[in-house]
Design a protein around this motif. Structure first.
Motif, short mmCIF file in Angstrom:
data_model
loop_
_atom_site.label_atom_id
_atom_site.label_comp_id
_atom_site.label_asym_id
_atom_site.label_seq_id
_atom_site.Cartn_x
_atom_site.Cartn_y
_atom_site.Cartn_z
N ALA A 56 0.56 13.54 15.02
CA ALA A 56 1.14 12.65 14.17
C ALA A 56 2.36 13.31 13.76
O ALA A 56 2.56 14.38 13.77
CB ALA A 56 0.41 11.94 13.16
N THR A 57 3.38 12.60 13.26
CA THR A 57 4.61 12.84 12.41
C THR A 57 4.67 12.23 11.32
O THR A 57 4.52 10.85 11.32
CB THR A 57 5.83 12.98 13.37
N ALA A 58 5.13 12.65 10.26
CA ALA A 58 5.41 12.22 8.85
C ALA A 58 7.04 12.37 8.64
O ALA A 58 7.23 13.60 8.14
CB ALA A 58 4.26 12.61 7.88
N ASN A 59 7.72 11.62 8.65
CA ASN A 59 9.09 11.75 8.16
C ASN A 59 9.62 12.75 9.27
O ASN A 59 10.32 13.86 8.83
CB ASN A 59 9.44 12.08 6.76
N ALA A 60 9.29 12.68 10.12
CA ALA A 60 9.75 13.67 11.60
C ALA A 60 9.03 15.09 11.46
O ALA A 60 9.44 16.07 12.24
CB ALA A 60 11.13 13.68 11.68
N HIS A 61 8.07 15.11 10.35
CA HIS A 61 7.50 16.58 10.48
C HIS A 61 6.08 16.58 11.14
O HIS A 61 5.45 15.54 10.66
CB HIS A 61 7.51 16.89 8.70
N PRO A 62 5.93 17.48 11.87
CA PRO A 62 4.64 17.31 13.00
C PRO A 62 3.37 17.67 12.26
O PRO A 62 3.42 18.60 11.17
CB PRO A 62 5.24 18.11 14.10
N ILE A 103 -1.58 13.55 6.39
CA ILE A 103 -0.41 12.54 6.36
C ILE A 103 0.37 12.60 5.16
O ILE A 103 1.33 12.70 4.58
CB ILE A 103 -0.52 11.39 7.04
N ILE A 104 -0.73 12.11 4.03
CA ILE A 104 -0.34 12.23 2.52
C ILE A 104 0.10 13.38 2.10
O ILE A 104 1.05 13.45 1.34
CB ILE A 104 -1.73 11.52 1.98
N ASP A 105 -0.74 14.38 2.81
CA ASP A 105 -0.22 15.80 2.10
C ASP A 105 0.96 16.32 2.46
O ASP A 105 1.77 16.68 1.90
CB ASP A 105 -1.30 16.96 2.60
N LYS A 106 1.36 15.96 3.85
CA LYS A 106 2.85 16.02 4.36
C LYS A 106 3.80 15.27 3.66
O LYS A 106 4.83 15.93 3.45
CB LYS A 106 2.68 15.62 5.74
N LEU A 107 3.46 14.23 3.38
CA LEU A 107 4.56 13.33 2.50
C LEU A 107 4.81 13.78 1.12
O LEU A 107 5.92 13.80 0.57
CB LEU A 107 4.13 11.97 2.59
N ALA A 336 7.75 5.88 4.37
CA ALA A 336 7.92 6.91 5.34
C ALA A 336 7.81 6.32 6.73
O ALA A 336 7.51 5.34 7.15
CB ALA A 336 6.35 7.92 5.16
N LYS A 337 8.14 6.95 7.57
CA LYS A 337 8.10 6.88 9.20
C LYS A 337 7.19 7.84 9.83
O LYS A 337 7.03 8.87 9.78
CB LYS A 337 9.67 7.24 9.77
#
Length: 345
Positions: A56-62, A103-107, A336-337
């Motif tokens: 998955a990606t979160a705001n383009a971060h893998p 995903i939450i951690d990444k955001l 987020a995207k």
């Protein structure tokens, strides 16, 4: 005059010839590299993500499958789940939960990274010390880091980053977790029943153990001490001479303030019937015989607000913090995207 070729000209000439032959005749390394590049250019983003192990990606971060596997294993270990003994659908549920948390951690990382909260050396050291306290030694900490695929330095950096994120979260939600005097008073009135001081009794006792005792001899001794007590003999002296409880004997049988939930029912019933200064008849519990004297009693009362104010503030603040963090997560997730690949399951 015939122009003269320098060495570099010959080098350029043979270089061009080699490139042409590589492309058209030899199918050499340059040609293969070019073909590989063209092939990669033709892959869709989804195909590239699958090839790179991106789930998955979160705001383009893998987010990589390796991270998801590690988080899933940690979840199963923490909850005592053996993955080999559960169904695939259950494993998929756990992976979905873990991926959502990643995903939450990444955001949170994304937002805290772009609006950083600086930590001083003292804060960094405090966070590292607090985390390392969970390990018996530096070697155990190092082994734990390696188990998770980190070096000690990388794990320290991870802990520092986590601390920075927590500080960022606290900064964002700070204004939403403030507690007003009005809220404190309303909660105090609402939960008034929980702030009751129960009936309390201050007593002293003469205790007789039943272990290795002849019943007849013990009964005679208890009756004798009871007669002395009700006939006005000094109760402190009776405790000193006859009580067999070494702990309370040091304080002349004083057991301190007792409440209903701290003593056996039979003990409470005996105390409740006494008036201040009155002595009970001997009675038996599981541990032995007792003669008690009521020193003082305090009726049930409501604890003053000033004594429970901090407790109320902490409760309301905890509730507000939980709600604020939940709202923050929902907000940044909604904005987020987020993209999922087909191979996350």
């Amino acid at each position: 005059m015939v122009p003269r070729f320098h060495k570099r000209h010959w080098f350029y000439f043979f270089g061009i010839v080699y490139v042409l032959m590589d492309f058209h005749f030899l199918n050499g390394p340059i040609s293969k590299t070019f073909e590989k590049f063209q092939k990669e250019e033709s892959l869709s983003p989804a195909e590239l993500a699958i090839r790179e192990g991106i789930v998955a990606t979160a705001n383009a971060h893998p987010i990589y499958n390796l991270e998801l596997e590690r988080r899933t294993n940690q979840y199963c270990i923490k909850n005592g789940i053996n993955q080999s003994k559960i169904s695939k659908s259950r494993i998929d549920e756990i992976r979905a939960l873990c991926l959502n948390n990643l995903i939450i951690d990444k955001l949170i990382w994304f937002h805290s990274y772009h609006t950083p909260s600086k930590l001083n050396d003292e804060q960094i050291n405090e966070s590292l010390i607090k985390f390392r306290k969970g390990f018996e030694s530096s070697k155990e900490y190092e082994r734990a880091a390696l188990t998770q695929g980190f070096s000690v330095q990388k794990l320290d950096e991870f802990i520092e980053n986590q601390s920075m994120q927590r500080v960022w979260i606290e900064r964002v939600i700070a204004k939403y977790i403030e507690v007003t005097d009005e809220e404190i008073y309303v909660r105090y009135q609402k939960d008034r029943a929980t702030f009751l001081n129960p009936d309390r009794f201050k007593v002293q006792q003469i205790f007789f153990t039943i272990l290795d005792k002849d019943y007849s001899d013990l009964q005679n001794k208890i009756d004798e001490v009871y007669r002395l007590a009700i006939n006005g003999e000094d109760f402190n002296q009776l405790v000193k001479n006859y009580s067999e409880d070494p702990n309370s004997k040091k304080s002349f049988g004083d057991l301190g303030w007792l409440t209903k939930n701290r003593i056996p029912k039979i003990f409470y019933n005996k105390i409740y019937q006494l008036k201040k200064g009155q002595i009970s008849e001997p009675f038996k519990t599981k541990i032995g015989w007792h003669i008690i004297r009521l020193l003082d009693r305090k009726e049930q009362s409501v604890v003053p607000l000033n004594m429970v104010r901090e407790e109320i503030v902490a409760t309301i603040e905890a509730e507000k913090r939980e709600a604020a963090i939940k709202a923050l997560i929902n907000y940044i997730r909604r904005k987020a995207k987020i993209r999922y690949t087909e191979n996350w399951k």
